[in-house]
Design a protein around this motif. Structure first.
Motif, PDB file in Angstrom:
ATOM      1  N   LEU A  60       0.897  -1.229  -0.032  1.00  0.00           N
ATOM      2  CA  LEU A  60       0.096   0.114   0.116  1.00  0.00           C
ATOM      3  C   LEU A  60       0.760   1.113  -0.079  1.00  0.00           C
ATOM      4  O   LEU A  60       0.550   2.219  -0.468  1.00  0.00           O
ATOM      5  CB  LEU A  60      -0.929  -0.049   1.275  1.00  0.00           C
ATOM      6  CG  LEU A  60      -2.072  -1.119   1.351  1.00  0.00           C
ATOM      7  CD1 LEU A  60      -2.895  -1.124   2.425  1.00  0.00           C
ATOM      8  CD2 LEU A  60      -2.837  -0.920  -0.029  1.00  0.00           C
ATOM      9  N   VAL A  61       2.012   1.188   0.660  1.00  0.00           N
ATOM     10  CA  VAL A  61       2.904   2.299   0.644  1.00  0.00           C
ATOM     11  C   VAL A  61       3.512   2.526  -0.547  1.00  0.00           C
ATOM     12  O   VAL A  61       3.752   3.736  -1.326  1.00  0.00           O
ATOM     13  CB  VAL A  61       4.107   2.268   1.876  1.00  0.00           C
ATOM     14  CG1 VAL A  61       4.974   3.215   1.423  1.00  0.00           C
ATOM     15  CG2 VAL A  61       3.389   2.187   3.075  1.00  0.00           C
ATOM     16  N   ALA A 105       1.356   4.471  -2.989  1.00  0.00           N
ATOM     17  CA  ALA A 105       1.621   5.993  -2.929  1.00  0.00           C
ATOM     18  C   ALA A 105       2.478   6.691  -3.753  1.00  0.00           C
ATOM     19  O   ALA A 105       2.295   7.693  -3.939  1.00  0.00           O
ATOM     20  CB  ALA A 105       1.992   6.261  -1.446  1.00  0.00           C
ATOM     21  N   MET A 114       3.927   3.312   9.369  1.00  0.00           N
ATOM     22  CA  MET A 114       3.361   3.492   7.763  1.00  0.00           C
ATOM     23  C   MET A 114       2.703   4.909   7.584  1.00  0.00           C
ATOM     24  O   MET A 114       3.129   5.090   6.209  1.00  0.00           O
ATOM     25  CB  MET A 114       2.320   2.439   7.628  1.00  0.00           C
ATOM     26  CG  MET A 114       1.644   2.253   6.457  1.00  0.00           C
ATOM     27  SD  MET A 114       0.007   1.294   6.246  1.00  0.00           S
ATOM     28  CE  MET A 114      -0.566   1.672   4.595  1.00  0.00           C
ATOM     29  N   GLN A 115       2.264   5.540   8.346  1.00  0.00           N
ATOM     30  CA  GLN A 115       1.726   6.838   8.012  1.00  0.00           C
ATOM     31  C   GLN A 115       2.867   7.841   7.597  1.00  0.00           C
ATOM     32  O   GLN A 115       2.641   8.503   6.285  1.00  0.00           O
ATOM     33  CB  GLN A 115       0.917   7.372   9.087  1.00  0.00           C
ATOM     34  CG  GLN A 115      -0.328   6.787   9.441  1.00  0.00           C
ATOM     35  CD  GLN A 115      -0.105   5.521  10.007  1.00  0.00           C
ATOM     36  OE1 GLN A 115       0.818   5.358  10.541  1.00  0.00           O
ATOM     37  NE2 GLN A 115      -1.395   4.845   9.791  1.00  0.00           N
ATOM     38  N   TYR A 154       4.250   6.409   4.061  1.00  0.00           N
ATOM     39  CA  TYR A 154       3.287   6.817   3.093  1.00  0.00           C
ATOM     40  C   TYR A 154       3.396   8.315   2.503  1.00  0.00           C
ATOM     41  O   TYR A 154       3.512   8.582   1.290  1.00  0.00           O
ATOM     42  CB  TYR A 154       1.651   6.615   3.554  1.00  0.00           C
ATOM     43  CG  TYR A 154       0.872   6.662   2.623  1.00  0.00           C
ATOM     44  CD1 TYR A 154       0.288   5.193   1.990  1.00  0.00           C
ATOM     45  CD2 TYR A 154      -0.010   7.584   2.038  1.00  0.00           C
ATOM     46  CE1 TYR A 154      -0.527   5.122   1.242  1.00  0.00           C
ATOM     47  CE2 TYR A 154      -0.881   7.387   1.014  1.00  0.00           C
ATOM     48  CZ  TYR A 154      -1.373   6.422   0.515  1.00  0.00           C
ATOM     49  OH  TYR A 154      -2.293   6.068  -0.404  1.00  0.00           O
ATOM     50  N   ALA A 175       6.464   8.351   0.489  1.00  0.00           N
ATOM     51  CA  ALA A 175       6.530   7.773  -0.751  1.00  0.00           C
ATOM     52  C   ALA A 175       5.747   8.657  -1.716  1.00  0.00           C
ATOM     53  O   ALA A 175       5.610   8.642  -2.919  1.00  0.00           O
ATOM     54  CB  ALA A 175       5.491   6.416  -0.715  1.00  0.00           C
ATOM     55  N   TYR A 215      -0.905   3.482  -8.697  1.00  0.00           N
ATOM     56  CA  TYR A 215      -1.843   3.588  -7.215  1.00  0.00           C
ATOM     57  C   TYR A 215      -2.954   2.882  -7.179  1.00  0.00           C
ATOM     58  O   TYR A 215      -3.172   2.081  -6.147  1.00  0.00           O
ATOM     59  CB  TYR A 215      -2.063   5.331  -7.333  1.00  0.00           C
ATOM     60  CG  TYR A 215      -3.174   5.489  -6.062  1.00  0.00           C
ATOM     61  CD1 TYR A 215      -2.458   5.479  -4.827  1.00  0.00           C
ATOM     62  CD2 TYR A 215      -4.379   6.150  -6.126  1.00  0.00           C
ATOM     63  CE1 TYR A 215      -3.143   5.747  -3.535  1.00  0.00           C
ATOM     64  CE2 TYR A 215      -5.069   6.202  -4.954  1.00  0.00           C
ATOM     65  CZ  TYR A 215      -4.650   6.177  -3.743  1.00  0.00           C
ATOM     66  OH  TYR A 215      -5.296   6.472  -2.767  1.00  0.00           O
ATOM     67  N   SER A 258      -3.008  -0.402  -4.834  1.00  0.00           N
ATOM     68  CA  SER A 258      -3.792  -0.528  -3.724  1.00  0.00           C
ATOM     69  C   SER A 258      -4.948  -1.599  -4.017  1.00  0.00           C
ATOM     70  O   SER A 258      -5.030  -2.479  -2.825  1.00  0.00           O
ATOM     71  CB  SER A 258      -4.527   0.874  -3.837  1.00  0.00           C
ATOM     72  OG  SER A 258      -3.651   1.765  -3.690  1.00  0.00           O
TER      73      SER A 258
END
Length: 403
Positions: A55-56, A59, A104-105, A108, A111, A354, A358
């Protein structure tokens, strides 16, 4: 006239080489999050599952998607050097940001900046190198993929080296940041090609360029290939190692990266010769068709050897320059707005990066990596259909440009 241009171009070859070095570092940036050992290390660093790393990685596509509408016009108006330097600085922030991310935030957000870096490099370096190597636009764009593939080929050995030395895998990220900053200093000093100006001496905005550009259905299909071909190699790059480990029973799935990169390099070297003898648009059909057949074989057979062979073939046929050839073809069809038209096809590519990654992260978590292979087959088949349509109508597009 042509001789003078040729001599000027040759004088700028060292500049082109330095600009291409950015894509060596980009090769690390766009693939390191797809390495299974790196996924596991970052997941442990963030206290989450390794599917979160996918998921990262998605980004990166979001960052490109946000900035591409601006990066092309900035390149056309302020110059290739400015666009390239913005990309270089953003990439350094990305590498440092992921290396030191506590969760992770933060990764992200870093990224997203990495994706922005990619878009500014694409709209700065690619048009500059096309202008230096003109009229060999296909070769100019293929060389970006060559430098990417060299670093991707070496990446598993880099990971092995830091592991053997008992260093953190983040060492590679930190080293990449330092190297690209050095490249940035060189990029600031090197001579760059003079840009063509609009007839009235003004460079227009992204929206203004879009209003003036006449998009036929065929050129829209060509831009859509930027979406499908990106999905093919990004899904493989980010998800195939998990398929190899969990479904095919591979003990060391990182070898897939080596085979993938080797296939890409062979494709670039061979295709760089072939595009001088055949129309580059033909490869937009042939290569995705080969990728489709290989994906089906990998899905059915499911053995370690087939995964390695599949990595080589997918590297050759999907990541071996299809996006670059599509970009070169679009540049040929819209010669007066190279930066903007490069932005458009890269927007399609970023949207793919993306949305598809995702979706793949969620599909893999719920249905397993084999479902991701199925997704890849469907998207790649759509790409083949689009390319067939473009090839059937390509002659009329060229006639419109000449007229």
């Amino acid at each position: 006239m042509s001789t003078a241009v040729s001599k000027t171009g040759r004088k700028l070859y060292p500049s082109a080489f330095i600009l291409y070095l950015n894509y060596f570092i980009h090769g690390i940036g766009c693939s390191i999050l797809g390495q299974q050992v790196m996924k596991e290390a970052l997941a442990a660093q963030w206290g989450t599952a390794d599917d979160a790393v996918t998921l990262v990685a998605a980004a990166l596509g979001l960052g490109r998607l946000i900035t591409l509408p601006f990066s092309g016009p900035i390149s056309d108006k302020m110059g290739r050097r400015v666009s390239s330097l913005i990309g270089i600085f953003s990439y350094a922030v990305f590498f440092f940001g992921v290396a030191y991310s506590p969760n992770m935030q933060v990764a992200y957000a870093a990224a997203i900046l990495g994706g922005a870096a990619n878009s500014f490099l694409d709209t700065g370096v690619i048009p500059a190198c096309v202008e230096i190597l003109e009229p060999r636009s296909g070769l100019a764009t293929m060389l970006t993929k060559f430098f990417i593939s060299i670093s991707q080929l070496l990446l598993p050995f880099m990971l092995g080296f830091v592991a053997a030395a008992n260093m953190s895998y983040n060492t590679i990220l930190i080293a990449a940041a330092a190297v690209i900053l050095v490249i940035g200093v060189l990029t600031f000093k090197i001579p760059m090609p003079a840009q063509e100006k609009a007839a009235d001496g003004k460079n227009e905005s992204f929206i203004q360029n879009l209003k003036h550009a006449k998009f036929a259905l065929e050129s829209v299909a060509l831009i859509a290939i930027g979406f499908t071909c990106t999905a093919t190699f990004q899904l493989w790059l980010n998800c195939a190692q998990k398929f190899g480990t969990e479904i095919a029973g591979m003990k060391d799935a990182s070898i897939m990266q080596t085979w993938y990169s080797a296939g890409t390099i062979v494709a670039i070297l061979l295709t760089s010769v072939l595009v001088t003898k055949f129309k580059q648009v033909r490869f937009l059909v042939i290569y995705p068709a080969i990728a489709t057949m290989m994906l089906i074989i990998v899905y059915i057979v499911r053995t370690p050897m087939i995964c390695q062979i599949g990595s080589f073939v997918i590297g050759y046929s999907a990541a071996g320059g299809v996006l670059q050839l599509a970009t070169a073809t679009v540049n040929d069809l819209f010669p007066k707005i190279k930066g903007t038209i490069t932005s458009i096809i890269m927007i399609a590519s970023s949207l793919s990066n993306y949305t598809i990654l995702s979706a793949a992260g969620k599909v893999s978590a719920s249905s397993g990596p084999q479902a991701v292979i199925t997704m890849n087959i469907i998207i790649t088949v759509i790409g083949v259909i689009l390319a067939l349509f473009v090839n059937m109508r390509y002659g009329k597009l060229v006639d419109k440009v000449e007229n």
